[in-house]
Design a protein around this motif. Structure first.
Motif, PDB file in Angstrom:
ATOM      1  N   ASP A 226      -3.535   1.993 -13.594  1.00  0.00           N
ATOM      2  CA  ASP A 226      -2.704   0.838 -13.235  1.00  0.00           C
ATOM      3  C   ASP A 226      -1.926   1.131 -11.956  1.00  0.00           C
ATOM      4  O   ASP A 226      -1.928   0.342 -11.010  1.00  0.00           O
ATOM      5  CB  ASP A 226      -1.754   0.560 -14.405  1.00  0.00           C
ATOM      6  CG  ASP A 226      -1.141  -0.830 -14.311  1.00  0.00           C
ATOM      7  OD1 ASP A 226      -1.798  -1.725 -13.737  1.00  0.00           O
ATOM      8  OD2 ASP A 226      -0.016  -1.002 -14.800  1.00  0.00           O
ATOM      9  N   VAL A 227      -1.271   2.285 -11.937  1.00  0.00           N
ATOM     10  CA  VAL A 227      -0.464   2.664 -10.779  1.00  0.00           C
ATOM     11  C   VAL A 227      -1.343   2.789  -9.533  1.00  0.00           C
ATOM     12  O   VAL A 227      -0.994   2.302  -8.458  1.00  0.00           O
ATOM     13  CB  VAL A 227       0.265   4.002 -11.056  1.00  0.00           C
ATOM     14  CG1 VAL A 227       0.935   4.513  -9.787  1.00  0.00           C
ATOM     15  CG2 VAL A 227       1.297   3.834 -12.156  1.00  0.00           C
ATOM     16  N   SER A 228      -2.503   3.432  -9.696  1.00  0.00           N
ATOM     17  CA  SER A 228      -3.393   3.635  -8.558  1.00  0.00           C
ATOM     18  C   SER A 228      -3.822   2.300  -7.956  1.00  0.00           C
ATOM     19  O   SER A 228      -3.830   2.126  -6.744  1.00  0.00           O
ATOM     20  CB  SER A 228      -4.628   4.416  -8.992  1.00  0.00           C
ATOM     21  OG  SER A 228      -4.249   5.617  -9.610  1.00  0.00           O
ATOM     22  N   ARG A 229      -4.184   1.369  -8.823  1.00  0.00           N
ATOM     23  CA  ARG A 229      -4.645   0.070  -8.339  1.00  0.00           C
ATOM     24  C   ARG A 229      -3.550  -0.656  -7.574  1.00  0.00           C
ATOM     25  O   ARG A 229      -3.779  -1.207  -6.497  1.00  0.00           O
ATOM     26  CB  ARG A 229      -5.079  -0.815  -9.516  1.00  0.00           C
ATOM     27  CG  ARG A 229      -6.475  -0.498 -10.016  1.00  0.00           C
ATOM     28  CD  ARG A 229      -6.745  -1.259 -11.305  1.00  0.00           C
ATOM     29  NE  ARG A 229      -7.771  -0.587 -12.091  1.00  0.00           N
ATOM     30  CZ  ARG A 229      -9.075  -0.823 -11.958  1.00  0.00           C
ATOM     31  NH1 ARG A 229      -9.498  -1.697 -11.092  1.00  0.00           N
ATOM     32  NH2 ARG A 229      -9.942  -0.175 -12.703  1.00  0.00           N
ATOM     33  N   SER A 230      -2.339  -0.662  -8.129  1.00  0.00           N
ATOM     34  CA  SER A 230      -1.266  -1.434  -7.512  1.00  0.00           C
ATOM     35  C   SER A 230      -0.838  -0.802  -6.182  1.00  0.00           C
ATOM     36  O   SER A 230      -0.318  -1.468  -5.311  1.00  0.00           O
ATOM     37  CB  SER A 230      -0.074  -1.528  -8.466  1.00  0.00           C
ATOM     38  OG  SER A 230       0.516  -0.259  -8.633  1.00  0.00           O
ATOM     39  N   ARG A 231      -1.098   0.497  -6.021  1.00  0.00           N
ATOM     40  CA  ARG A 231      -0.709   1.152  -4.768  1.00  0.00           C
ATOM     41  C   ARG A 231      -1.863   1.152  -3.768  1.00  0.00           C
ATOM     42  O   ARG A 231      -1.729   1.676  -2.677  1.00  0.00           O
ATOM     43  CB  ARG A 231      -0.285   2.596  -5.039  1.00  0.00           C
ATOM     44  CG  ARG A 231       1.035   2.687  -5.769  1.00  0.00           C
ATOM     45  CD  ARG A 231       1.566   4.107  -5.762  1.00  0.00           C
ATOM     46  NE  ARG A 231       2.717   4.209  -6.661  1.00  0.00           N
ATOM     47  CZ  ARG A 231       3.279   5.353  -6.995  1.00  0.00           C
ATOM     48  NH1 ARG A 231       2.797   6.479  -6.516  1.00  0.00           N
ATOM     49  NH2 ARG A 231       4.302   5.391  -7.810  1.00  0.00           N
ATOM     50  N   GLY A 232      -2.982   0.647  -4.176  1.00  0.00           N
ATOM     51  CA  GLY A 232      -4.118   0.596  -3.246  1.00  0.00           C
ATOM     52  C   GLY A 232      -5.078   1.709  -3.546  1.00  0.00           C
ATOM     53  O   GLY A 232      -5.868   2.050  -2.715  1.00  0.00           O
TER      54      GLY A 232
END
Lengths: 209, 209
Positions: free
Chosen positions: A203-209
């Motif tokens: 989730d974090v990776s996706r939202s940060r690009g």
DNA sequence: TCCTCCCCAGTTGCATACAAATATCGCGCC
DNA sequence: GGCGCGATATTTGTATGCAACTGGGGAGGA
């Protein structure tokens, strides 16, 4: 302690701490000079690091910090969920009162206010202890190896208090499962605990690009 | 190919073939003389063998072929059942027609009358292919490592034709599961396939003392 | 007789030197 | 100006020599 072991520990710690970034080349001569030893123990340490998955080692081309692609990291969580889930089930069946008390103490130390810096270390110890109690000899070695892979990615993220509290809550549920010797419950909690970590990271990776 | 790799392969093959029995000591000088190399590549090969679980290596005390106690062997099957079960499930979801044809061919070669000597090799290849298709990167490395541990024990037993036929039948069921893309079925078959091997081994060991 | 300690043979650990392979940089050619 | 090629410099792979540690056998004492 031998020079080879010192070199191994030194490089591994630097990789886990993020000082040595993935892809960084590890020249034998440089490391030898830094640590004041000859190339021989450095070479042996690099071979062990490679066997343990920390580095890539190509003949005649040297060693480099291994670069994990996201799919590999995800797959490491999937496998850990299986292995540690089964280990938790077995632990629930065989744990003694003394061992349970030891785990309670670990949890308490982790929940203490000033323990942020040691969280990772304590968390590692908690999981390792459970794996050891399970009696699945290989599970301990394999799961901890996979956990370190995840750590390499996690190093570059910071997590919220809410996530830490949820993780603590998972651990408490796990101990409850052990106390009442409910293997199915222990397995379910452990699986969820690990798969949640994977999901949060994703989730974090996706939202940060 | 480097001398280190040659030494590694030589010793590993001897261990898997049973020429070097568990507990046998591996002196650096002797191996070096046998293979016509210096102690340096021998040392590096021994370190890798140790990291891969084939040998025990204690500082200043040398290497010895690792002795697996029965509980460890059993636990290796338990973990493989988990890992390869999950891999089979994923393979069922993602396998292509071409990959399926490749597996069919492997099965056919295994079932051929004169293939007794190559059974072990082909079986290894079949499992490895499935692990690779699953996309669980770590699963392949870990499961094959664990499979080799089992092999060390199996080397000293011989199995009946009936057991070979049952194993072939398992593989056929697995391919059917892949064909109809039934992940749950594939997982169940793979788990059973591996846990049966464990049970048979256990059964044989007990009856022989 | 058994236990303990010490010494020594043998083995492993590390450093250094040299050989072999690869990557880099500069030159010439297109 | 860009590309291919070759000499060179750097890096890895292997051999050898010496230092340090371990394990076993024998002497001495309880």
């Amino acid at each position: 302690m031998t020079a080879t072991e010192r070199v191994y520990a030194h490089i591994r710690d630097q990789i886990l701490a993020g000082t040595l970034r993935p892809g960084a080349r590890l020249g034998e001569a440089g490391i030898a000079a830094d640590l004041g030893v000859s190339r021989t123990p450095v070479r042996e340490a690099l071979r062990k690091l490679s066997a343990d998955g920390y580095t890539d080692l190509r003949p005649h081309a040297g060693a480099a910090v291994r670069l994990w692609d996201p799919a590999e990291v995800r797959s490491s969580f999937a496998i850990r969920a299986d292995i540690e889930g089964q280990a938790a089930a077995r632990t629930a069946q065989t744990i003694t009162t003394g061992q349970l008390a030891g785990l309670e103490q670990l949890c308490a130390r982790m929940e203490a206010p000033g323990a942020v810096a040691q969280r990772s270390e304590l968390n590692r110890e908690l999981h390792q202890t459970i794996l050891r109690i399970s009696g699945l000899v290989h599970a301990e070695r394999i799961a901890m190896q996979l956990a370190d892979i995840a750590l390499l990615t996690l190093t570059f993220h910071s997590f919220s208090n809410a996530q830490a509290e949820r993780s603590d809550s998972d651990h408490r549920m796990l101990l409850m499962a052990f106390r009442i010797r409910d293997a199915d419950y222990a397995q379910a909690v452990m699986r969820t605990h690990i798969l949640t970590a994977a999901a949060v990271l994703d989730d974090v990776s996706r939202s940060r690009g």
